[in-house]
Structures are given as structure tokens and as C-alpha cells.
Enzyme design. Sequence first.
Site, PDB file in Angstrom:
ATOM      1  N   CYS A   2       0.856  -1.171   0.000  1.00 32.86           N
ATOM      2  CA  CYS A   2       0.000   0.000   0.000  1.00 32.86           C
ATOM      3  C   CYS A   2       0.900   1.232   0.000  1.00 32.86           C
ATOM      4  CB  CYS A   2      -0.933   0.098   1.200  1.00 32.86           C
ATOM      5  SG  CYS A   2      -2.113  -1.241   1.290  1.00 32.86           S
ATOM      6  N   ARG A  27       3.738  -0.297  -4.934  1.00 33.01           N
ATOM      7  CA  ARG A  27       3.455  -0.832  -3.601  1.00 33.01           C
ATOM      8  C   ARG A  27       2.135  -1.592  -3.548  1.00 33.01           C
ATOM      9  NH1 ARG A  27       6.903   2.315  -0.328  1.00 33.01           N
ATOM     10  NH2 ARG A  27       5.821   1.681   1.554  1.00 33.01           N
ATOM     11  N   TRP A  72      -2.733  -2.734  -1.636  1.00 36.15           N
ATOM     12  CA  TRP A  72      -2.447  -4.155  -1.801  1.00 36.15           C
ATOM     13  C   TRP A  72      -3.244  -4.827  -0.688  1.00 36.15           C
ATOM     14  CZ3 TRP A  72      -0.497  -8.206   1.085  1.00 36.15           C
ATOM     15  CH2 TRP A  72      -0.184  -9.367   0.360  1.00 36.15           C
ATOM     16  N   ASN A  96      -1.299   2.311   5.677  1.00 38.80           N
ATOM     17  CA  ASN A  96      -0.421   1.251   5.195  1.00 38.80           C
ATOM     18  C   ASN A  96       0.024   0.462   6.410  1.00 38.80           C
ATOM     19  OD1 ASN A  96       1.541  -0.327   3.916  1.00 38.80           O
ATOM     20  ND2 ASN A  96       3.109   1.234   4.164  1.00 38.80           N
ATOM     21  N   GLY A  97      -0.227  -0.848   6.387  1.00 39.39           N
ATOM     22  CA  GLY A  97       0.177  -1.680   7.526  1.00 39.39           C
ATOM     23  C   GLY A  97      -0.922  -2.670   7.848  1.00 39.39           C
ATOM     24  N   GLU A 469      14.853 -19.798  -7.994  1.00 33.69           N
ATOM     25  CA  GLU A 469      14.479 -18.500  -8.553  1.00 33.69           C
ATOM     26  C   GLU A 469      13.675 -18.700  -9.846  1.00 33.69           C
ATOM     27  OE1 GLU A 469      14.240 -15.555  -7.752  1.00 33.69           O
ATOM     28  OE2 GLU A 469      14.358 -14.309  -9.541  1.00 33.69           O
ATOM     29  N   HIS A 492      13.310 -37.959  -2.750  1.00 32.99           N
ATOM     30  CA  HIS A 492      12.696 -38.038  -1.418  1.00 32.99           C
ATOM     31  C   HIS A 492      11.266 -37.521  -1.435  1.00 32.99           C
ATOM     32  CE1 HIS A 492      16.452 -39.365   0.223  1.00 32.99           C
ATOM     33  NE2 HIS A 492      17.077 -38.326  -0.317  1.00 32.99           N
TER      34      HIS A 492
END
Length: 594
Positions: A2, A27, A72, A96-97, A469, A492
Amino acid sequence: MCGIVGLVNGHAVATDLVTALGRLEYRGYDSAGIAVAGPGFAVRKVAGRANGLKDGLDASFGGQAGIAHTRWATHGRAEMRNAHPHVYEGVAVVHNGIIENHAELRAGLAADGHEFASDTDSEVIPHLIAAARARGAAPMEAVRETCGALHGAYAIAVLFEDAPDHLVVARQGSPVMVARGEGAAAVASDPTALAGFCDEYTALEDGDIAELGREGVVIRNGAGSLANRDWQAVTAAEEAGAMAGFTTYTRAEISAQAAALVRTDDALAARVLTPQIAAAERLVVVACGSSLYAASTARAWIEELSGVPCDLEIASEYRTRNAPLSRGTVALLVSQSGETADTLAVQTMFRAKDVPVVAVVNVAHSQMARDAELVWPTRAGREMGVAATKSFTCQLLALVRFGLALGMARGAVTAETLARIETEIASLPAICTAAELLEPQLKSIAQRIAYENEALFIGRGPAAAIAAEGALKLKELSYIHAEAYAAGELKHGPIALIRENSPVVVCGGDHAEKTLANAEEVRSRGAAVISLVGAADAERFGPISAEMVVLPGVGLGLIFAQAVAVQLISVHAAEALGCDVDRPRNLAKSVTVE
Ligand code: G6P
């Protein structure tokens, strides 16, 4: 994640806010919204990108203070109803958070008759502030009181209907900058969003609350005392590289790798290790996402060159465990953005334990760079594509250079090794360019993978990390399910996934004869082996491969060529499936929540 922005400047701010918001889109881009002050609030929200806000900013958006947000999604689906700003009784908030105790706060507010319009954690904030105002608190006090009730991480900007020329900003855990200029003040998650709107900025610290008006910015710390901070010039973000004839930024950025490596190597030439770092007895390398795989790729090189044992840690895991630290530990944090929440949390942990931190970071003004003992920079330049490409290979280079510098400082590098590594490093830009020329073949491999809709990537040593990657890149860009395994681990469990024609991308390199045996094992179970190997291994891998790409380079160089190859496969698989290569669904470039 965000992005938040706010502006007060004595003119109509709406258009400038949308411009600044567009610069924060990396973001998150699930939804965007704006609220501009009085009379009343003018509010507009859109699903998707910030530039969608432009149409519809009519005469009601004439206010001279406002806030905006690009989202987001964390709590609540990516829908209009969950877009910020959240507005309640004369209070508009962008956040944001993550508010961890939102459910409990919401229940308390609901019991007092509050009704909610969204499913977000953030919406409790304007409700709590409005409730404090209703009890008689002034704007700053209402925000302070509210912050006292919030658990979790936040950067918030608050606009009040009855104080339409001011903003209040608070921070705990999530990065936020406040800025000032001639008759203007602003707030943004990233200072480069404010270029052209303010002259200088400072980062708020945890617990800070700031009041912004045309007369300036007043910051109070957690104890309520006036805080004096250092201010720095606001500069524009580095220009996005040109698309250079490509149809996506991501593809253009793959092509820009050679130049980025040259820039990075030039920047690193001027860096020296501090005596404390040079005396490291153990390295702990911490990162997330592609940065973690860059660290994982380079770990063996660092250990080999320096003789210093190197532990690799996922930031989100490491921060939750109280790992004992041996004496002489030096931390290496690897991050493109320098603001990934989990990696920053680990940095705070290290600081509290007096562990020196080296930040391998691309964004020079980031918090990670600011707080590190030593910045060991990458100079990939701005990456517009959400998926890491040139920043990844620049990290690989920076990490090799770090291992080399450490080894040199400790007398662990022979003249012969030094000469070999320098020759290999000098050849990297040309190797990346040569790998790119294999695009037609990589494109046809991508189409095969897209058709099969799955892929397994394997390798050994550094190539196992490139395999990881590769699988990550393929997932990110094309949404094809991909797994990566160290080749020796295949039997495995994951070998059970193999069916007729399963694409298995085999990254050759160190211990090729063992990797070859693993490739044989999957082939005998029906897999289509896609070999990414150096010329020295072409003869052995050819007969067992459904497709074989003979890449340039040996040792270090081959790893860089494989990195380019898996990037190109992923881009072409995404294009074959009609995906948005630069803005993949559900992702964000900067991950500022845990
Ligand atoms: C996000 C990005 C990735 C990146 C990761 C870590 O997931 O989409 O490309 O590798 O964050 O970010 P950092 O900025 O710390 O390298």
C-alpha cells in the site's frame, strides 16, 4: 505494501495527489482512492490502478488538502468497498500496515453503535478517531489516543472535515516520510513520490505523530515532545529505463542487465569493509523472495572466498525465533527495495543485539540503507516490473564482491583465485547479453511449459538456488505451478509428481555428473528434460534432453546465464498465457507488511 500520500499547499491538490499516487503504484495496485477536504469531503475510489482516478475529478475536488491511497489487499477482498480512504463522521484515513487487533476494536465500536462499510482492518481507525473527537479531543490528541489502542503496524494520514487545511500523520512500524516546501507540506510512503511538490523530507520514527499545514510540519515523538529531525532534499525517482522497443518493462529490464552489472561493479569498487565487518567469524544472510534466492545462490561463493561460515535465513522465519548468535556474527541483509517489513524487523533485532549489519540494497534512500553500518550497494536502477530481474543479478554480483572483499581482508584469497574471479566478473555483462540471444529457443521452451501448465526445476549448489528462482519467477509471472528442488532431494518425494511429459528444467553446473543422473531418473519416468547447461556439459546432457539450451559461461558466468534464461522462459510463458507481465496479479514490488 500500500502506498499513502497526502498534500496541503493552498491550491487544489487532487491532480497532484493522483500524480504522486501513480509513483507509488509499485506498492500495490488492487484499488486506489482519494479524499479531498471541504466543504465536506470529496471522495473517489476505483478498482485497479491510480490513474483511473483522474477521470471524474470534478469541481467538487477543489480542496487544498487531501489524502490518497493505492492498495495491496490484506484484510478484505480487492474490491471497491475495501478501497481507502475510509471515511467516518468527518474523518478520512489512509493506512499502510496491518492492525492486528482490528477484530476486537471493531467489536467494541460495533457495541457502541458504529456501522462499518468495509471488511478492512483499517476502517476501525477513522471510527476510533471520530469517537475520540466526539469526546472532545482535538485532531492531534484524537490521533494519539487512537494510536494507543492500535496493535500492529501502521503509517496513517488523516484528514479532518473541520480542519480542512491540515493533515495528521502517525507511524508505527510502517515507513512514512513527511515533507515541506514553500507554503506546502506533504506525506508519502516514499519521498520520491513528492518530487515537484515539496523540497525536503524526513522519515518519521516509530511513535511519531506529525501535523502538516502550509506553515510547515510539526513532529512530536512518542513521548509527545517536539522532535528535531534531519531533513533531506526530495529528489525524483530515478527515471524508469526505456522500454527500448520491448513490449514490457520486465523484458526491457532483462535486457538492461549487462549495463546494470557494470554500474553495480563500479559502485562497489569504492566500498571498503569496516574492521569489525572484516573480522566477521560468522555471517547470517537474511532476505525474502528473489533476494533470498540471490543470497542462496551466492552463499557457497561467499564461504569459498572468505572462509567464513554463512547461514541463510528467511526473514519472516528468522524474526520469530530467538536464534542464538555467536560472537563475531555479522549480518548481511539483501533487499532490492530496502523496505521489506520482515527484513527490516530483523535489522531492528540485530541492532538491539549490537550485530553489525551490511545492507545489500538497491534503493539508496531506503530505511534499510539508512540504518545499516555498511551499505553494499547494487545499482540495478529502477525496476518497473514487479518481478525482480536486473536487481537479482546485481545482487549476485554484489554478494560475490562481498565474499571476495571479506576473503581479501582476511588473507584468504590467493592471487590465482583473485585473478580468476576478476576475469569471471569482467565477463558477466557479455554473458548476460549472449544468453539473451538464445531467446527464440527459450521462448519455445516457455510455450511447452505453458502447454503442460506445470514445471519442476532442479539443480545443485548455486544452480539449485537458480532453480528456485526460476520456479518463483515462473509462478509470479505466468501463474503456472512450479516447484524447485535440490536435485539430490528429488527422490525423497517430488519425483512422485513426474508423469508423462512433465517439464523438468535441469540447471547444470557444479557436480554435473550427479545432476545428470537425477535428470536420467526423471526422464526414465516420462519427464521431458529441459537442460540449461554450459558447453562443457552439452555432450552428456544432449541425449537425455527433450530440449537443451547451451548457455555461455562457466562457473559464475554460467549461473548468470541461467538466471537470464529462467527469466526469459518465465516472461514468455506469461505472454503465451496472456498474463500482465509487469503487474502480475496479487503481487507488489515492495512488501511493507508482515
Ligand atoms: C516482493 C517482490 C520480489 C522481491 C521480494 C523481496 O515479493 O515482488 O520481487 O524479491 O518482495 O523484496 P526486497 O525488496 O526485499 O528485495
